[in-house]
Enzyme design. Structure first.
Site, PDB file in Angstrom:
ATOM      1  CG  ASP A 102      -3.832   4.881 -13.164  1.00  0.00           C
ATOM      2  OD1 ASP A 102      -3.112   5.645 -13.680  1.00  0.00           O
ATOM      3  OD2 ASP A 102      -3.847   4.089 -12.356  1.00  0.00           O
ATOM      4  CE  LYS A 136       4.068   5.355 -14.908  1.00  0.00           C
ATOM      5  NZ  LYS A 136       2.708   4.574 -15.632  1.00  0.00           N
ATOM      6  CB  CYS A 164      -0.860   5.900  25.609  1.00  0.00           C
ATOM      7  SG  CYS A 164      -1.433   4.576  26.725  1.00  0.00           S
TER       8      CYS A 164
END
Length: 654
Positions: free
Chosen positions: A64, A145, A409
């Protein structure tokens, strides 16, 4: 060479995720080396989808943490607003017809530092002040959780979370004896199927590689193995509604004062796999409604996952990369170092002002940290070295110029990196077209395709001559046709042009006050009169609109199917029956897709909510709506009407 197992390949086939851009051998190699920088956008997205499917099927390819902190972080670094990051990652293992969930099951916003929780609390405080509520009286709830299998129980059916809006009926797990955790009652909404850690370690570890593997087995249609059935019968496996989880509660001040102790306490509240702590605002629907939700998560809720590691690393070199805006960004190439369970070889140096000031070059010793969904961060320089500051663009060779801490640039019309990133950004932001990732765009540009309008002028013969196969060429043309015919919001179309300081939110805000084709005539004062636009931002917006006008009109005239943003002035003049009302659509609609009905309601001045609160005016119900949801809405004083009654009220009955 290592490859995916037969089981993993079969699971991908069941999930309709057979690899297109990656071979099974390459997938296994990527998982081992954990170096996503070498992947194209298409390959990275496919790898993420494969890892998600296998993880949720109980046959994980990577951990995970590796998924979050390496591969998902790489996607976020490349494309911060990629649709994959803003949608719910799907549960994929359950087979059968998908049906609309009684209410959306969103993911949870993630935080990895205490400071992120502090910022979240600050947002709550701001919302409380805007709602004229004393912030100090608000109660924050902290729950474990759970790392299980997400599902939704309406009292009659248990649904998989699916993609957060549509799931599959897995009520069979209750028929097999699965009980409900907490008070044991059905119909309590969202929760997770979990198994006791103690029971798993004692009785199941020899049969299943991990608890998620076990959870996946009890959901499938096949007959359960005896030890899995016994786990259910022994009530070691349960469906645990989130509302029933044991919790810590306190004020925001108490959260911060005793933060570490709160985290430690909540982790120990249950005997299930826990991978974080969920903080959420308790009650006060007014503030919740005010905060709202994204397509991915509720803003009044956040999950804390502690994952911070540091390492001392030597910089091999600093590589310049030119972005869509012409800014040249420094990327530190590092001695490969194991951090958070993965091999890290790159980190952002943010800007060349930082490189110059801190002395970041070949041989620099840095302290590297990894925290959250970002690429590794240079925390500090331990031993500086002479930096190498580029003088020319690495893409086109043009001379670079300094603007504050940044190198730019200015060759906007001929710089390959700017052209390719601009085209890729356009198609990615439209979000209704596939196949035009950076690798495809680079190939097109190599054959002289240097603008978005030029892409739309391509023929199948030209694509075939560039080396695209017959099927791929036709698919690309079909996708271009789809991008013009499939309805999209005009603010998303505007956002695709990448105007400086104009994210999708600002694009929508601008078009709430001015029609799309009128914005090119706006003055700085016109933009400043819109809430949320300061003087510098307004000046930049007007300047950038002037620069893109020609390209914009060329593309606009191709005939896109744009949904106009409702003007606030017109909403106020033409009051519809739902103007100013808050509506929630639920169930399967006959009149049209719920998403289309939501867009129509917004156009008529309504606010469309994701879930019913005390501030909801109407709950519009289609078919297959659970009685529990209707009862809950009625208890809150919400008027529940059928789709037919809604259409009659709107004068839209056929």
């Amino acid at each position: 060479m290592p490859s995916l197992s037969n089981t993993q390949l079969e699971l991908l086939k069941e999930a309709d995720l057979e690899p297109i851009h990656l071979s099974p051998e390459l997938i296994a190699q990527i998982a081992t080396q954990a170096n996503p920088q070498q992947l194209s956008d298409e390959q990275l997205l496919e790898f993420l989808q494969i890892c998600n499917a296998l993880y949720r099927s109980g046959e994980p390819l990577i951990s995970d943490a590796e998924y979050d902190f390496i591969f998902l972080a790489e996607l976020q670094k490349r494309h911060p607003h990629h649709p994959y990051l803003e949608t719910v990652e799907p549960e994929v293992i359950a087979v059968g017809k998908t049906v609309a969930l009684p209410e959306p099951m969103l993911s949870t916003e993630k935080a990895y530092t205490r400071s992120s929780i502090e910022k979240w609390l600050s947002r709550l405080e701001k919302a409380a002040n805007e709602c004229d509520v004393d912030f100090s009286t608000l109660i924050i709830r902290a729950t474990p959780k759970l790392d299980g299998y997400a599902a939704y129980d309406d009292g009659k059916i248990l649904y998989t979370r699916g993609d957060g809006r549509k799931g599959t009926d897995i009520s069979r797990v209750f028929e097999r004896g699965l009980i409900v955790g907490g008070n044991g009652k059905r119909g309590q909404g969202a929760g997770e199927i979990v198994v006791s850690q103690t029971y798993f370690n004692t009785y199941l570890a020899e049969y299943f590689e991990n608890s998620r593997n076990f959870q996946a087995s009890i959901i499938k249609e096949k007959e359960l193995e005896q030890h899995a059935l016994e786990a259910i019968q022994n009530h070691a496996a349960v469906f645990y509604p989130f509302s029933q989880l044991p919790a810590w509660q306190g004020t925001a001040v108490e959260v911060l004062t005793d933060f570490d102790h709160v985290i430690e306490t909540v982790y120990k509240l249950v005997d299930y796999d826990v991978d974080g702590v969920v903080f959420e605002l308790v009650g006060n629907d007014r503030i919740k409604q005010h905060l709202g939700a994204t397509r991915h998560h509720h803003r009044w809720q956040i999950a804390y996952k502690n994952n911070v590691e540091t390492a001392e690393v030597v910089v091999l070199k600093v590589t310049p990369q030119t972005s869509r805006s012409g800014r040249v960004n420094p990327v530190a190439e590092l001695t490969p170092t194991k951090l958070s369970g993965a091999m890290i070889s790159r980190a952002t140096a943010h800007h060349y002002g930082m490189v110059k000031k801190l002395g970041i070059g070949a041989g620099t010793l840095i302290e590297l940290t990894r925290s959250g969904l970002v690429i590794p961060k240079i925390e500090r320089v331990i031993i500086p070295k002479e930096p190498q500051i580029p003088e020319h663009c690495p893409s086109c060779g043009s001379e670079l110029v300094w603007d504050s801490d940044y190198l730019y640039c200015l060759n906007t019309t001929k710089c390959s990196a700017q052209i390719e990133n601009t085209i890729e950004h356009f198609f990615r932001t439209l979000a209704n077209v596939d196949g035009f990732g950076l690798k495809t765009v680079e190939k097109l540009h190599a054959f002289g395709v240097n603008s978005i309008s030029a892409v739309y002028q391509l023929s199948i013969e030209q694509l075939q001559a560039m080396g695209f196969g017959d099927k791929t060429s036709q698919n690309l043309l079909d996708q271009l046709h789809r991008s013009r015919t499939e309805a999209i919001e005009d603010w998303r179309f505007l956002g695709a042009f990448g105007i400086y300081r104009m994210g999708l939110g600002n694009c929508e805000r601008l078009l709430q006050h001015h029609r799309l084709l009128d914005i090119f005539n706006l003055t700085v004062e016109d933009v400043m009169n819109i809430e949320g636009f300061a003087d510098k931002t307004s000046a930049a917006v007007v300047e950038c609109l002037a620069k893109i006008k020609t390209d914009f009109m060329q593309i606009y005239q191709l005939g896109f199917n744009l949904i106009p943003t409702p003007l606030i002035s017109e909403q106020q003049q033409n009051i519809s029956p739902i103007f100013g009302k808050t509506i929630v659509f639920t169930g399967t609609m006959v009149h049209g897709k719920r998403d289309d009905m939501s867009k129509e309601a917004k156009r008529l001045g309504a606010k469309v909510g994701a879930s019913v609160t005390g501030k909801t005016d109407f709950l519009v119900t289609g078919s297959d709506v659970g009685a529990a949801k209707i009862a809950a809405a009625t208890e809150k004083g919400v008027k529940v009407i059928s789709e037919e009654e809604y259409l009659a009220m709107m004068g839209m009955q056929e």
